[in-house]
Structures are given as C-alpha cells and as structure tokens.
Design a protein around this motif. Sequence first.
Motif, PDB file in Angstrom:
ATOM      1  N   GLU A   1     132.344  70.214  25.026  1.00 51.25           N
ATOM      2  CA  GLU A   1     133.561  69.562  25.650  1.00 51.25           C
ATOM      3  C   GLU A   1     133.768  68.110  25.201  1.00 51.25           C
ATOM      4  O   GLU A   1     134.581  67.485  24.656  1.00 51.25           O
ATOM      5  CB  GLU A   1     133.202  69.573  27.264  1.00 51.25           C
ATOM      6  N   VAL A   2     132.426  67.370  24.946  1.00 52.42           N
ATOM      7  CA  VAL A   2     132.355  66.100  24.444  1.00 52.42           C
ATOM      8  C   VAL A   2     132.933  66.146  23.061  1.00 52.42           C
ATOM      9  O   VAL A   2     133.995  65.239  22.775  1.00 52.42           O
ATOM     10  CB  VAL A   2     131.148  65.658  24.457  1.00 52.42           C
ATOM     11  N   ILE A   3     132.722  67.148  22.187  1.00 45.63           N
ATOM     12  CA  ILE A   3     133.091  67.006  20.700  1.00 45.63           C
ATOM     13  C   ILE A   3     134.644  67.331  20.839  1.00 45.63           C
ATOM     14  O   ILE A   3     135.422  66.911  19.967  1.00 45.63           O
ATOM     15  CB  ILE A   3     132.385  68.166  20.092  1.00 45.63           C
ATOM     16  N   SER A   4     135.301  68.037  21.967  1.00 42.59           N
ATOM     17  CA  SER A   4     136.611  68.203  21.791  1.00 42.59           C
ATOM     18  C   SER A   4     137.302  66.934  22.323  1.00 42.59           C
ATOM     19  O   SER A   4     138.496  66.876  21.673  1.00 42.59           O
ATOM     20  CB  SER A   4     137.006  69.311  23.173  1.00 42.59           C
ATOM     21  N   LEU A   5     136.661  66.180  22.813  1.00 41.47           N
ATOM     22  CA  LEU A   5     137.297  64.779  23.274  1.00 41.47           C
ATOM     23  C   LEU A   5     137.164  63.844  22.214  1.00 41.47           C
ATOM     24  O   LEU A   5     137.720  62.923  22.157  1.00 41.47           O
ATOM     25  CB  LEU A   5     136.642  64.328  24.659  1.00 41.47           C
ATOM     26  N   PHE A   6     135.968  64.001  21.492  1.00 41.05           N
ATOM     27  CA  PHE A   6     135.402  62.906  20.589  1.00 41.05           C
ATOM     28  C   PHE A   6     134.968  63.602  19.253  1.00 41.05           C
ATOM     29  O   PHE A   6     133.612  63.715  19.406  1.00 41.05           O
ATOM     30  CB  PHE A   6     134.754  61.819  21.126  1.00 41.05           C
ATOM     31  N   PRO A   7     135.642  64.263  18.596  1.00 39.33           N
ATOM     32  CA  PRO A   7     135.115  65.126  17.457  1.00 39.33           C
ATOM     33  C   PRO A   7     133.948  64.539  16.700  1.00 39.33           C
ATOM     34  O   PRO A   7     133.274  65.271  16.084  1.00 39.33           O
ATOM     35  CB  PRO A   7     136.236  65.746  16.879  1.00 39.33           C
ATOM     36  N   SER A   8     133.949  63.259  16.382  1.00 35.27           N
ATOM     37  CA  SER A   8     132.867  62.549  15.507  1.00 35.27           C
ATOM     38  C   SER A   8     131.596  62.480  16.399  1.00 35.27           C
ATOM     39  O   SER A   8     130.523  61.670  15.606  1.00 35.27           O
ATOM     40  CB  SER A   8     133.401  61.457  14.981  1.00 35.27           C
ATOM     41  N   ILE A   9     131.383  62.842  17.498  1.00 38.49           N
ATOM     42  CA  ILE A   9     129.953  62.544  18.201  1.00 38.49           C
ATOM     43  C   ILE A   9     128.934  62.891  17.282  1.00 38.49           C
ATOM     44  O   ILE A   9     127.828  62.184  17.478  1.00 38.49           O
ATOM     45  CB  ILE A   9     130.153  62.972  19.389  1.00 38.49           C
TER      46      ILE A   9
ATOM     47  N   ALA B   1     136.443  57.136  27.266  1.00 37.01           N
ATOM     48  CA  ALA B   1     136.511  57.017  29.120  1.00 37.01           C
ATOM     49  C   ALA B   1     136.202  58.679  29.507  1.00 37.01           C
ATOM     50  O   ALA B   1     135.721  58.908  30.345  1.00 37.01           O
ATOM     51  CB  ALA B   1     137.699  56.514  29.557  1.00 37.01           C
ATOM     52  N   ALA B   2     136.873  59.571  28.798  1.00 34.62           N
ATOM     53  CA  ALA B   2     136.939  60.811  28.927  1.00 34.62           C
ATOM     54  C   ALA B   2     135.402  61.478  28.689  1.00 34.62           C
ATOM     55  O   ALA B   2     134.963  62.376  29.489  1.00 34.62           O
ATOM     56  CB  ALA B   2     137.970  61.631  28.166  1.00 34.62           C
ATOM     57  N   VAL B   3     134.968  60.856  27.600  1.00 36.06           N
ATOM     58  CA  VAL B   3     133.249  61.327  27.332  1.00 36.06           C
ATOM     59  C   VAL B   3     132.489  60.870  28.688  1.00 36.06           C
ATOM     60  O   VAL B   3     131.586  61.808  28.976  1.00 36.06           O
ATOM     61  CB  VAL B   3     132.898  60.808  26.311  1.00 36.06           C
ATOM     62  N   ILE B   4     132.778  59.787  28.942  1.00 36.79           N
ATOM     63  CA  ILE B   4     131.970  59.290  30.103  1.00 36.79           C
ATOM     64  C   ILE B   4     131.759  60.292  31.196  1.00 36.79           C
ATOM     65  O   ILE B   4     130.981  60.518  32.014  1.00 36.79           O
ATOM     66  CB  ILE B   4     132.228  57.707  30.480  1.00 36.79           C
ATOM     67  N   ASP B   5     132.991  60.579  31.785  1.00 36.39           N
ATOM     68  CA  ASP B   5     133.430  61.261  32.939  1.00 36.39           C
ATOM     69  C   ASP B   5     132.491  62.911  32.629  1.00 36.39           C
ATOM     70  O   ASP B   5     132.051  63.325  33.623  1.00 36.39           O
ATOM     71  CB  ASP B   5     134.937  61.719  32.937  1.00 36.39           C
ATOM     72  N   VAL B   6     132.356  63.216  31.486  1.00 32.50           N
ATOM     73  CA  VAL B   6     131.661  64.366  31.163  1.00 32.50           C
ATOM     74  C   VAL B   6     130.176  64.365  31.637  1.00 32.50           C
ATOM     75  O   VAL B   6     129.725  64.903  32.168  1.00 32.50           O
ATOM     76  CB  VAL B   6     131.799  65.133  29.628  1.00 32.50           C
TER      77      VAL B   6
END
Length: 280
Positions: A49-57, A213-218
């Motif tokens: 889910e994080v990768i979908s929001l920020f693919p380069s994590i 912000a979306a990653v933090i929510d996860v």
Amino acid sequence: MDGQPDEGFNGGANSERELEQDRPHSARMYDYYLGGKTNYLVDREAAQEVISLFPSIPAAARANRSFMHRAVHYLASERDVRQFIDIGTGIPTTPNLHEVAQRVDPGCRVVYVDNDPLVLMYADELLDGTPEGKTHYVEADANSPEKVLRAVRATESLNWEEPIGLSLHALLHFVPDAADPYGVVGALVAELPQGSYLSLTHCTGDFDPESWAAVIDVYISSGTPTQVRSKDEVQQFFQNLEMVDPGLVVAHRWRPETGSGPSLHSDAAVSLYGGVASKT
C-alpha cells in the motif's frame, strides 16, 4: 564474538501480541522494502500500500542503508572512531553496523539498542562480531534516553573518555513532536565525550508532501506514530554540533562512493535527509 543480549532480553518472546503478527510492523515493512524475508503477509500488504502511494520507498530504504555504511566507514577510517551506539537497530541486515566498523578495525566496539521483541529474536546476528572487538545488544526505548544510556553503560564495553559514534538512522520519523524528539537527541548527545559524532537520517515530505501525508496515514493506522520533517526541522537535531561536509543533504548525496555519482534516483525519490556532525 564478545557480547550477550542485556537488559531484559527474552529469546522466547514469540506470542502474537508481543511480536505483533496480527498487524503491520514498521521493522518488518522496512525489511520487505530491502528485499528481506523477515516479514508476514500483513506487513507485505501494508508495504505494498505504501509502495502504491510512494513507489520509490524501496529506493529510499536502500539509500538509508547505504548512507549508514558510508557514514560508519568514514567515522572509523577517517575520524578514528572505534566505538559506536546504534539506537533503533531494527531487524539485522548484512552488512550490519559492526561489520562495517570492524572491517576497518577488528577491535571496534558496538552497542545496539532497540526495544522491539522482534529484533530481540535476531540479536545473535548482531553479536557475531570479531574476536578482537565487542558487540552488545541492549533492550531500551529511545524515548527514554536516560534508560538507554544506563543500559549502554551497564555493558561496560565502551570507554566514555574516548569518542563515540551515535547512530540514529531512520528512527526519529517514528518519534512525533509530542514525544520531544529534540529533547531525546539532546539528552543523548550531552552524555557523549568531546570528539564524538552524531549520524542521523530522517524521512522528509519536502519533495512530495501529498504522497508522504498518505504514507504517514498508513503507518499511523497500523499503530506506528510517524512524522516526517522538513530540512530545517531535521537540521535542528544537529544544534550546537559541527556538521561534517557536505552538511545535511539528501542521503544519496552524502559522500557518494568515488566514481558512482550520487545515485540513479532523484532527490524526490529518496526523500531522506542524512548528515554527520561532531561534538567539539
């Protein structure tokens, strides 16, 4: 190897509640980003889910590990630091900090600190140091610097009259303002001998605030307090310290290996500041 887990080590900790197998765990998610196998389906789902929001994590995670390797090698080889404290150790990933330091000098001493039962299960991998050096693992919470320092001192493995490298890598974005992260770092640095160093990395939303912000929510929804910070806010952790060149920069730009360039990734893809500073 010279070391044993200290301060409440419990190698038998294996209950679902203790190891949080029923919900995503930040250390196991980080392990997944790095391509490790110490993770569960619940961690992989949250990480995806994080990768979908920020693919380069995953690239950011690798940049963090690479920064640690370069910073520790620099301190050991160019600043003659022979002892290190690594707080927020996480799941062991080779090469670990002691392996980097002891390649420079087999006599280097390292104390790892974490308060996670999951990490305790793998502590033996952190104690597999050279015969000449010392490695210890202690259980203590970074939010209680006085307990951290007491646990580290109890190992009697460090010389508090000589410089120490304090490593806080990818830790402080899990310490929200309410937990006084600047006070935590200040209390730790205050006890270090003159000539010691602070090495630190910290995620930032400077380049892509909406995605972060979306990653933090996860992470928060998984029960992990998380707060990314701006460059100016990260710089404050180095207050009253002397920055090592090139100062606080996106982690892949800190002393990249000769001929390799900073990396194939953009600053926005890494979104992680890193810096090293001395206590003069």
